[in-house]
Design an enzyme around this catalytic site. Structure first.
Site, PDB file in Angstrom:
ATOM      1  N   HIS A  38       0.837  -1.208   0.000  1.00  0.00           N
ATOM      2  CA  HIS A  38       0.000   0.000   0.000  1.00  0.00           C
ATOM      3  C   HIS A  38       0.871   1.257   0.000  1.00  0.00           C
ATOM      4  O   HIS A  38       0.554   2.237  -0.664  1.00  0.00           O
ATOM      5  CB  HIS A  38      -0.895   0.045   1.245  1.00  0.00           C
ATOM      6  N   GLN A  62     -18.068  -7.408  -0.468  1.00  0.00           N
ATOM      7  CA  GLN A  62     -17.172  -8.220  -1.296  1.00  0.00           C
ATOM      8  C   GLN A  62     -16.767  -9.520  -0.613  1.00  0.00           C
ATOM      9  O   GLN A  62     -15.917 -10.243  -1.115  1.00  0.00           O
ATOM     10  CB  GLN A  62     -15.958  -7.420  -1.759  1.00  0.00           C
ATOM     11  N   LYS A 150      -1.091  -6.823  -7.645  1.00  0.00           N
ATOM     12  CA  LYS A 150      -1.238  -8.045  -6.841  1.00  0.00           C
ATOM     13  C   LYS A 150      -2.639  -8.621  -7.086  1.00  0.00           C
ATOM     14  O   LYS A 150      -2.818  -9.803  -7.299  1.00  0.00           O
ATOM     15  CB  LYS A 150      -1.014  -7.686  -5.368  1.00  0.00           C
TER      16      LYS A 150
HETATM   17  O1  PAF Z   1      -8.144  -4.048  -2.939  1.00  0.00           O
HETATM   18  C1  PAF Z   1      -8.830  -3.705  -1.956  1.00  0.00           C
HETATM   19  O2  PAF Z   1      -8.329  -3.438  -0.859  1.00  0.00           O
HETATM   20  C2  PAF Z   1     -10.341  -3.628  -2.093  1.00  0.00           C
HETATM   21  O3  PAF Z   1     -10.828  -4.629  -2.915  1.00  0.00           O
HETATM   22  C3  PAF Z   1     -10.845  -2.240  -2.542  1.00  0.00           C
HETATM   23  C4  PAF Z   1     -10.352  -1.894  -3.940  1.00  0.00           C
HETATM   24  C5  PAF Z   1     -10.380  -1.178  -1.549  1.00  0.00           C
HETATM   25  C6  PAF Z   1     -12.380  -2.229  -2.573  1.00  0.00           C
HETATM   26  O4  PAF Z   1     -12.924  -2.514  -1.321  1.00  0.00           O
END
Ligand code: PAF
Length: 254
Positions: A38, A62, A150
């Protein structure tokens, strides 16, 4: 000093002000539990834009497995430290009801790519990802948004969604960041036992070792991985394996 905004109208106002000043706005959407992967997105966004926004939101839509959602590490204090050190201007830290006033009645669905690979293993996963990303892009309205390779399938789906809906944001792909031994950085790595952690880098090593998915699958199995898939898409070899309770994904250019 990084400002934390906790609701949508405040974020939308800050973003409108940024556009009025004609400043380039970089956006890094995250679910927190930030690691060096990140950090590389934050640094790149910082380099390429006048202002940078990061969102921290563990997106429940998700996840098809509530236990997986529960286990996702929540590390707000440490995340804020990294965010401050990367010189991020603003953090969007919303609650579910802020992002989902509709309680997920409306969603973005793609077919067929979102049903393959990661989507095959996690039902509805990409509906949740695409929906939250579209919401976030509409709230933040950034010049550029940064996604790690990734999650290559996620990047491709977001890129194609942005094109399909004529979004003005440029979707930027950033290379996978790895540990010294090759293991791709992931929030899930903390769940590996020391023994599993020693085996984990073999996944990347084997994945880079050839162009025939069938052979790679066999090598991974022989090495002790439970293989979900190894498949070739565009110019990449993609894989997902399980070690114990942890599921790892990775991909390499070919
Ligand atoms: O990659 C992630 O951390 C998540 O899938 C995202 C893009 C923040 C969406 O919740």
């Amino acid at each position: 000093m990084t400002t934390v905004l906790r609701n949508v109208p405040e974020m939308a106002r800050w973003s409108a002000e940024t556009r009025r000043l004609d400043l380039a706005l970089g956006f890094v959407p995250t679910m927190g539990a930030l690691h060096a992967g990140h950090f590389s997105l934050l640094e790149r966004a910082r380099r390429e834009n006048d202002r940078v926004v990061v969102s921290l939101f563990v997106n429940p839509t998700q996840y098809d497995d509530p236990a997986d959602l529960e286990e996702y590490p929540r590390t707000f204090e440490a995340d804020m430290e990294m965010i401050e050190s990367a010189g991020v201007d603003t953090v969007l830290f919303p609650k579910y009801k802020d992002l989902y006033p509709d309680d997920y009645r409306f969603r973005v669905t793609e077919s067929p790519f979102s049903e393959e690979l990661e989507g095959g293993a996690r039902e509805g996963h990409f509906d949740g990802v695409l929906t939250v990303v579209l919401k976030l892009l509409n709230i933040v309205r950034p010049t550029r948004a940064y996604f790690g390779e990734k999650d290559w399938q996620q990047y491709v789906l977001v890129r194609d969604m942005a094109a399909a809906f004529f979004l003005e944001t440029e979707i930027v792909a950033c290379p996978v960041i790895r540990e010294g031994d090759g293991l791709a950085m992931s929030s899930r790595n903390v769940h590996l036992t020391p023994e599993e952690r020693r085996l984990a880098p073999e996944f990347h090593r084997i994945l880079t070792g050839g162009e025939n998915p069938e052979i790679l699958r066999r090598r991974l199995k022989e090495r002790g991985f439970d293989v979900d898939y190894v498949e070739r898409r565009e110019n990449r070899m993609l894989g997902a394996v399980r070690i114990g309770k942890v599921r790892l994904i990775d991909n390499v250019g070919i």
